[in-house]
Write an enzyme that holds these catalytic residues in place. Structure first.
Site, PDB file in Angstrom:
ATOM      1  CG  ASN A   1      20.188  -3.703  51.902  1.00  0.00           C
ATOM      2  OD1 ASN A   1      20.109  -3.140  50.817  1.00  0.00           O
ATOM      3  ND2 ASN A   1      20.767  -4.892  52.057  1.00  0.00           N
ATOM      4  CD1 TRP A   2      15.195   0.701  51.517  1.00  0.00           C
ATOM      5  CD2 TRP A   2      14.736   1.967  49.723  1.00  0.00           C
ATOM      6  NE1 TRP A   2      14.659   1.888  51.955  1.00  0.00           N
ATOM      7  CE2 TRP A   2      14.365   2.678  50.877  1.00  0.00           C
ATOM      8  CE3 TRP A   2      14.556   2.561  48.469  1.00  0.00           C
ATOM      9  CZ2 TRP A   2      13.813   3.960  50.822  1.00  0.00           C
ATOM     10  CZ3 TRP A   2      14.009   3.836  48.407  1.00  0.00           C
ATOM     11  CH2 TRP A   2      13.634   4.518  49.575  1.00  0.00           C
ATOM     12  CE  LYS A   3      18.300  -7.497  51.416  1.00  0.00           C
ATOM     13  NZ  LYS A   3      18.213  -8.892  51.830  1.00  0.00           N
TER      14      LYS A   3
ATOM     15  N   GLY B   1      15.998 -12.776  54.675  1.00  0.00           N
ATOM     16  CA  GLY B   1      14.891 -12.932  53.740  1.00  0.00           C
ATOM     17  C   GLY B   1      14.148 -14.247  53.871  1.00  0.00           C
TER      18      GLY B   1
ATOM     19  CD  GLU C   1      22.525  -8.316  57.240  1.00  0.00           C
ATOM     20  OE1 GLU C   1      21.468  -7.715  57.464  1.00  0.00           O
ATOM     21  OE2 GLU C   1      22.963  -8.486  56.095  1.00  0.00           O
TER      22      GLU C   1
ATOM     23  CD  GLU D   1      20.611 -10.360  49.619  1.00  0.00           C
ATOM     24  OE1 GLU D   1      20.622  -9.203  49.163  1.00  0.00           O
ATOM     25  OE2 GLU D   1      19.768 -10.742  50.459  1.00  0.00           O
TER      26      GLU D   1
ATOM     27  CG  HIS E   1      24.105  -7.907  52.040  1.00  0.00           C
ATOM     28  ND1 HIS E   1      23.516  -9.016  51.487  1.00  0.00           N
ATOM     29  CD2 HIS E   1      23.227  -7.406  52.935  1.00  0.00           C
ATOM     30  CE1 HIS E   1      22.307  -9.166  52.030  1.00  0.00           C
ATOM     31  NE2 HIS E   1      22.119  -8.201  52.913  1.00  0.00           N
TER      32      HIS E   1
ATOM     33  N   GLY F   1      16.094  -5.526  55.785  1.00  0.00           N
ATOM     34  CA  GLY F   1      15.854  -5.693  54.356  1.00  0.00           C
ATOM     35  C   GLY F   1      14.374  -5.511  54.060  1.00  0.00           C
ATOM     36  N   GLY F   2      13.663  -6.620  53.914  1.00  0.00           N
ATOM     37  CA  GLY F   2      12.257  -6.613  53.506  1.00  0.00           C
ATOM     38  C   GLY F   2      11.384  -5.602  54.247  1.00  0.00           C
TER      39      GLY F   2
ATOM     40  CB  SER G   1      13.822 -12.549  59.229  1.00  0.00           C
ATOM     41  OG  SER G   1      14.040 -13.209  57.996  1.00  0.00           O
TER      42      SER G   1
HETATM   43  P1  PGA Z   1      15.846  -9.177  55.573  1.00  0.00           P
HETATM   44  O1  PGA Z   1      17.280  -8.728  54.995  1.00  0.00           O
HETATM   45  O2  PGA Z   1      15.502  -8.194  56.681  1.00  0.00           O
HETATM   46  O3  PGA Z   1      14.919  -9.111  54.410  1.00  0.00           O
HETATM   47  O4  PGA Z   1      16.035 -10.554  56.120  1.00  0.00           O
HETATM   48  C1  PGA Z   1      18.289  -8.247  55.817  1.00  0.00           C
HETATM   49  C2  PGA Z   1      19.486  -7.862  54.983  1.00  0.00           C
HETATM   50  O5  PGA Z   1      19.772  -8.550  54.005  1.00  0.00           O
HETATM   51  O6  PGA Z   1      20.190  -6.869  55.266  1.00  0.00           O
END
Ligand code: PGA
Length: 260
Positions: free
Chosen positions: A13-15, A181, A175, A105, A103, A242-243, A221
């Site tokens: 997930n590149w966000k 993050g 998650e 966020e 998600h 994510g990251g 993470s």
């Molecule tokens: P992260 O994000 O790997 O940067 O913690 C995971 C996600 O939000 O899907």
């Protein structure tokens, strides 16, 4: 079903990161690193910003088999006067197969509720796509020992019964909000405990067969260094990254760590 038979999945997930050019560079670096052996064992899904999707898919379509494509969100409506929204049907029509729903966020910054997630899942199903439904507790909820009721409520209110009635595809991502993050990963034991709870919920509310065949991903993470120990836990069938999905090498290392 033998858990070995469940599809192993790693989704990136590149966000809201990368320009279209950076996105192209990232995918062109990844593709040669994913060989046939990895491709046969793990399903890799890229979830870039919607703006890049069509371009990336057409550019890399001849090597489509190694990667599938997902979107980070969709509208809860099918069509009409909803300025700024993109429908599941539009996404599916350009070749997207998977759509993230709920998600944390989106839940935190856009006030998305379980009921709204349910509507989005219904739109995705109607369009013929596969939802990736994200659930997870906040730190406060964990500290108050409320993980089980929070996750069960997200599942109860977010997942329409139509999924089971028609045996439609679904992926669930656990998650924990406190791990996203933040660099704090759930321990393999903590992850496995909640994945077991989700699998049990599926057995009770859907069927043994659906519970056994639904892939449940861990996210929060995940890095190349901790991926293998998480992915080796029972009921953990892969990850939502994510990251670490923004660097080709680290993403591919995570995909490799998912090979059984
Ligand atoms: P992260 O994000 O790997 O940067 O913690 C995971 C996600 O939000 O899907």
């Amino acid at each position: 079903m033998n858990p070995e038979m469940r599809t192993r999945i790693v989704a990136g997930n590149w966000k809201m990161n990368t320009t279209p050019e950076e996105g192209k560079k990232l995918v062109s670096e990844m593709i040669p690193m994913i060989d046939d052996e990895i491709r046969g064992a793990v399903h890799a899904i890229l979830i870039p910003p919607i703006l890049h999707l069509s371009g990336l898919m057409s550019l890399f379509s001849n090597r489509k088999q190694s990667l599938s494509w997902g979107a980070q969100d969709c509208s809860a409506h099918s069509k009409g006067a909803y300025t700024g929204e993109i429908s599941a049907e539009m996404l599916l029509s350009v070749g997207v197969s998977y759509i993230l729903v709920g998600h944390s966020e989106r839940r935190a910054y856009h006030n998305e509720t379980n009921t709204l997630c349910r509507d989005k899942i219904l739109r995705i199903i109607e369009a013929g796509g596969c939802p990736i439904y994200c659930v997870g507790e906040t730190l406060q909820e964990r500290e108050e020992d409320r993980v089980t009721p929070v996750i069960e409520q997200q599942l109860n209110e977010g997942l329409p019964e139509l999924l089971w009635e028609k045996s439609l595809p679904l992926i669930i991502a656990y998650e924990p909000v406190w791990a996203i993050g933040t660099g704090k990963t759930a321990s393999p034991h903590q992850a496995s405990e909640v994945h077991g709870l989700i699998r049990h919920w599926l057995k009770t509310h859907a069927s043994d067969q659906i519970a056994d065949s639904t892939s449940i991903l861990y996210g929060g993470s995940v890095k190349a260094e901790n991926a293998a120990e998480l992915f080796n836990m029972p009921d953990v069938d892969g990850g939502l990254i994510g990251g670490a999905s923004l660097q080709s090498r680290s993403f591919v290392e995570i995909v490799k760590a998912c090979v059984r």
